[in-house]
Design a protein around this motif. Sequence first.
Motif, PDB file in Angstrom:
ATOM      1  N   LYS A 223      -5.329 -16.600 -26.626  1.00 23.07           N
ATOM      2  CA  LYS A 223      -4.991 -15.292 -26.095  1.00 23.07           C
ATOM      3  C   LYS A 223      -3.576 -14.904 -26.517  1.00 23.07           C
ATOM      4  O   LYS A 223      -2.651 -15.713 -26.485  1.00 23.07           O
ATOM      5  CB  LYS A 223      -5.090 -15.306 -24.566  1.00 23.07           C
ATOM      6  N   GLY A 224      -3.414 -13.642 -26.914  1.00 20.51           N
ATOM      7  CA  GLY A 224      -2.107 -13.126 -27.294  1.00 20.51           C
ATOM      8  C   GLY A 224      -1.812 -13.172 -28.777  1.00 20.51           C
ATOM      9  O   GLY A 224      -0.778 -12.637 -29.205  1.00 20.51           O
ATOM     10  N   GLN A 225      -2.671 -13.786 -29.595  1.00 16.27           N
ATOM     11  CA  GLN A 225      -2.418 -13.868 -31.021  1.00 16.27           C
ATOM     12  C   GLN A 225      -2.600 -12.499 -31.682  1.00 16.27           C
ATOM     13  O   GLN A 225      -3.416 -11.691 -31.262  1.00 16.27           O
ATOM     14  CB  GLN A 225      -3.344 -14.896 -31.672  1.00 16.27           C
ATOM     15  N   ARG A 226      -1.830 -12.288 -32.739  1.00 15.13           N
ATOM     16  CA  ARG A 226      -1.858 -11.004 -33.444  1.00 15.13           C
ATOM     17  C   ARG A 226      -3.097 -10.917 -34.325  1.00 15.13           C
ATOM     18  O   ARG A 226      -3.532 -11.903 -34.928  1.00 15.13           O
ATOM     19  CB  ARG A 226      -0.595 -10.833 -34.288  1.00 15.13           C
ATOM     20  N   VAL A 227      -3.648  -9.711 -34.400  1.00 15.43           N
ATOM     21  CA  VAL A 227      -4.873  -9.481 -35.169  1.00 15.43           C
ATOM     22  C   VAL A 227      -4.692  -8.213 -35.997  1.00 15.43           C
ATOM     23  O   VAL A 227      -4.111  -7.222 -35.533  1.00 15.43           O
ATOM     24  CB  VAL A 227      -6.097  -9.323 -34.237  1.00 15.43           C
ATOM     25  N   GLY A 241      -4.246  -5.334 -33.454  1.00 11.93           N
ATOM     26  CA  GLY A 241      -4.827  -5.671 -32.160  1.00 11.93           C
ATOM     27  C   GLY A 241      -4.269  -6.992 -31.660  1.00 11.93           C
ATOM     28  O   GLY A 241      -3.429  -7.629 -32.306  1.00 11.93           O
ATOM     29  N   THR A 242      -4.762  -7.401 -30.489  1.00 12.15           N
ATOM     30  CA  THR A 242      -4.312  -8.638 -29.857  1.00 12.15           C
ATOM     31  C   THR A 242      -5.526  -9.335 -29.244  1.00 12.15           C
ATOM     32  O   THR A 242      -6.381  -8.678 -28.637  1.00 12.15           O
ATOM     33  CB  THR A 242      -3.268  -8.353 -28.760  1.00 12.15           C
ATOM     34  N   ASP A 264      -8.181  -6.562 -28.123  1.00 14.47           N
ATOM     35  CA  ASP A 264      -7.719  -5.231 -27.730  1.00 14.47           C
ATOM     36  C   ASP A 264      -7.264  -4.461 -28.963  1.00 14.47           C
ATOM     37  O   ASP A 264      -6.522  -5.000 -29.807  1.00 14.47           O
ATOM     38  CB  ASP A 264      -6.558  -5.326 -26.734  1.00 14.47           C
ATOM     39  N   ALA A 265      -7.677  -3.193 -29.055  1.00 12.69           N
ATOM     40  CA  ALA A 265      -7.330  -2.377 -30.218  1.00 12.69           C
ATOM     41  C   ALA A 265      -6.936  -0.976 -29.753  1.00 12.69           C
ATOM     42  O   ALA A 265      -7.808  -0.189 -29.377  1.00 12.69           O
ATOM     43  CB  ALA A 265      -8.505  -2.296 -31.188  1.00 12.69           C
TER      44      ALA A 265
END
Length: 423
Positions: A223-227, A241-242, A264-265
């Motif tokens: 959780k919390g990683q950058r996407v 997103g995250t 999340d986007a």
Amino acid sequence: MKRYKWLIISIAIILIVAIWFWKFRSKAAPVLVETEKPTYGFIANAITATGTIQPVDTVSVGTQVSGTIKYIYADFNTTVKKDQLVAELDKSLLQAQVDQYKANLSAARDQLAYQQSNFARQTQLFQVGAISKADFETAQFQFNSAKANVAAIQAQLASATQNLAYTNIYSPIDGVVLSRNVNIGQTVAASFNTPTLFIIAKDLTKMQVQASVDEADIGNVEKGQRVTFTVDAFPDDVFNGTVQEVRLQPSTSANVVTYVTIIDAPNNDLRLKPGMTANITIYTKEVKNAMLVSAKALKFKPDSALLKDYIIVGRGDTSHARKEPGFYRSKRPDTLKTATDTSKRLTSPDEAAHPASVWLKHGDTIIRRRILTGMNDETNVQVVHGLDTSDIIVNDARQVTKKEKAAAAKSPFMPSRPRRGGR
């Protein structure tokens, strides 16, 4: 005279052989050494996946009563507010039922008034001994039954009134209508399950990507990683997103196990639409402003072809290499401690430093240098300790081909010879 003649002939033959050997003998191809310098940049370990874009919150709007759709006030893409009327069912049957219960309630109340008056009269007669106890109890029973009948009809009327109210379909949230599944005149039956009339998305500026991540990669996703991801509708744009959560329920298809990962986007410009396919990159580990060298520099090892042009120090025996200035003595405790501390500063807490070696070029000398490395993306490698940007690193050495040698010797200012038949 004859002896001098043979001597002259012998000398001429020797000169001819020497000239031929000097001019036409095959020369060893020179060795081309390719070098680089460490640079600072971005490096990351990432995994890829595909997913589907969906609204964060969606509500299925249905009906609790059966009936025929009479009016529809919302369509696809309609923006609605909470408690806004979006559809109506035909009310005629339910309205008739309500009217019937109202009439029954009126009759029941009249009956209750009569039984109440009769019970009061029978009570006075029983107190003076004019009637028996059985007649008194009968009057009391009829009075209580009339009260219960009024309460029952009131409950039936309340139920019928509520069912009548259910013929008005309201939006439960503020949002946008994504789907309309009914038309005017269509009959909906709510006997066994609630039919879906509309699907409303709460807020299209907040979208999420439901990605399927392979079981081999899911262990690094948190959780919390950058996407980052792209969609086919905008192939040149990269969306951010995250990672929000990794759901524990696996999905198996063709013996491939995947886990649903919710991302999340933000969608403030409303370009992302529900149902789009997203090509996702999840950055499990990343370092900004890291010292980098190419991955092939760590794989390079000098061979004997370099010996004719360079002095190689440290190949097979590091005793000479340790005498070279600036060489990284990895076995010294204080140096190793400094390198480890540096790795902790430059990498994430769970990223370990790994020993490796590169070859540095100093003039005509190639020296082995031990270093500590961090992340490796198969193209570049993070250098944690042992190098600086002034070092010249050898990453390849190969012999120059005749074609490359001829191309290098040819002057770019000389016109090329025209081909036969050319103009």
